[in-house]
Scaffold this motif. Sequence first.
Motif, PDB file in Angstrom:
ATOM      1  N   ASP A 169     -52.766 125.912 -31.232  1.00  0.00           N
ATOM      2  CA  ASP A 169     -53.064 124.284 -31.180  1.00  0.00           C
ATOM      3  C   ASP A 169     -52.284 123.465 -32.003  1.00  0.00           C
ATOM      4  O   ASP A 169     -52.380 122.242 -32.098  1.00  0.00           O
ATOM      5  CB  ASP A 169     -54.558 124.323 -31.523  1.00  0.00           C
ATOM      6  N   ASN A 170     -51.289 123.933 -32.882  1.00  0.00           N
ATOM      7  CA  ASN A 170     -50.555 123.164 -33.740  1.00  0.00           C
ATOM      8  C   ASN A 170     -49.228 123.922 -33.860  1.00  0.00           C
ATOM      9  O   ASN A 170     -48.954 124.940 -33.604  1.00  0.00           O
ATOM     10  CB  ASN A 170     -51.376 122.972 -35.018  1.00  0.00           C
ATOM     11  N   HIS A 195     -56.232 122.793 -24.195  1.00  0.00           N
ATOM     12  CA  HIS A 195     -55.735 121.416 -24.552  1.00  0.00           C
ATOM     13  C   HIS A 195     -54.549 121.091 -23.727  1.00  0.00           C
ATOM     14  O   HIS A 195     -54.177 119.695 -23.700  1.00  0.00           O
ATOM     15  CB  HIS A 195     -55.518 121.149 -26.047  1.00  0.00           C
ATOM     16  N   ARG A 197     -51.467 121.903 -24.386  1.00  0.00           N
ATOM     17  CA  ARG A 197     -50.167 122.036 -25.242  1.00  0.00           C
ATOM     18  C   ARG A 197     -49.191 123.281 -24.675  1.00  0.00           C
ATOM     19  O   ARG A 197     -49.596 124.701 -24.557  1.00  0.00           O
ATOM     20  CB  ARG A 197     -50.559 122.434 -26.814  1.00  0.00           C
TER      21      ARG A 197
END
Length: 487
Positions: A169-170, A195, A197
């Motif tokens: 997520d990051n 999400h 990404r």
Amino acid sequence: MNESDRTELDQVDFHEEDFDEADFQEFDEADFEEAEAAEGDIEEVDEGPVPVVAVVGRPNVGKSTLVNRIIGRRQAVVEDVPGVTRDRVAYDALWSGRKFTIVDTGGWERDARDRAKAIAAQAEAAVLTADVVLFVVDARVGATDDDEAAVRMLRRGGKPVVLVANKVDNARQEAESAHLWSLGLGEPHPVSALHGRGSGDLLDAVLAAIPEEPTGVARPRGPHRVALVGRPNVGKSSLLNRLAKEERAVVDAIAGTTVDPVDSLVSVGGEVWNFVDTAGLRKRVGFASGTEYYASLRTAAAIEAAEVAIVLLDAHEPISEQDQRIITMVAEAGRALIIAFNKWDLVDEDRRHQLSREIERDLRRVPWALRLNVSAMTGRAVDKLAPALRTALENWSRRVPTGRLNQFLTALVQATPHPVRGGRAPRILFATQAGTCPPRFVLFTTGPLDPGYVRFVERKLREEFDFAGSPIHVSVRPRKKNGRSRG
């Protein structure tokens, strides 16, 4: 023209005296060439093998979430518990103008037993029939012993593998996912299926891995899949147990005993079938909640994955609005359909007369569905299911030769032409069957046809070529205006 034909065509104001001989002359060579050119533009025609991408990994690593991200809609069932997906389920996908089939699989586990072993076998079969494999790993957990065992299984398959580091997520988690290089499958592609990404870069990698000559074997070739669907407590599990001659599914007088679809290989009529017992549908999916919502989604997915559906109705109760919704769901999914009136042993003479009127009134939209009167409790007429299933599947996959189709339509239009609109009647120039499972027909015409006339043509197609038990789709492709004079 018989009385039933005239009744149907009365809806479009048909008058035979409005026509003369010139209105149904055969189309000329230019019309034929134009129709043939348009035939090549049909989206449904076979465009050759479509690449197959199988999504494989341990339970609960986010395979179905990734599938939903790739196809752009929430169709694969997702829940925060392992084991929601059990079978191979194929979906159509598109990226950068390239079509491919994405196959969702259940969680693969080494040394699996019982149901888990069957789920793992389905995943392995998906690998063997795929062109590319997406191997999904939970990047937050890292490579486990099961992941390493799965890598050995994938190498035996010999297919190109794209490693997916999911739940990234990051940027920090992306850097940590680099340790998945240790699996020996090359560069891990960090994504967040939830999400989105990194999903675009992943799909670019998938297209790059597709071989020049894909196999196009998307769906497993095995026993035909039959979905048992209906309202709660109509006897779906009882019928499955009767067919299997053993207790395959839990049966209780309390409605809603079955929640998850139950797959069973059953020998009926000398042939093995894959029956899927589904949860009873109480209401529309959009109005369900909690466990019932997910059960409804799984039932809808089971219908999509099936080839033929047996809709069970309680014969000694009135046909309900929900019964009709379920039948419509199967028909709109394009699946072959058998309507089985269960609990026939409880039906008396008065109820039979009333049921006959209900069928005429409430099932008039699916007069093509095969109907059987059965009793799962006593075994009455269950031996007729196998012949009905074979008939429905045969008609579901039926292909009509183009020459025979156009000979039939030429005779039909000459005998019963389209009503005049604006001083002229549109004519059918050419027709072709664009696909099967279910059969799809395209009519190339000089102009739009009235819906009543299209229904008339559909009914005549059924009478001529026997599509009992299968829906058929008839679409109209009006001729493009090109300024050519019609003398």
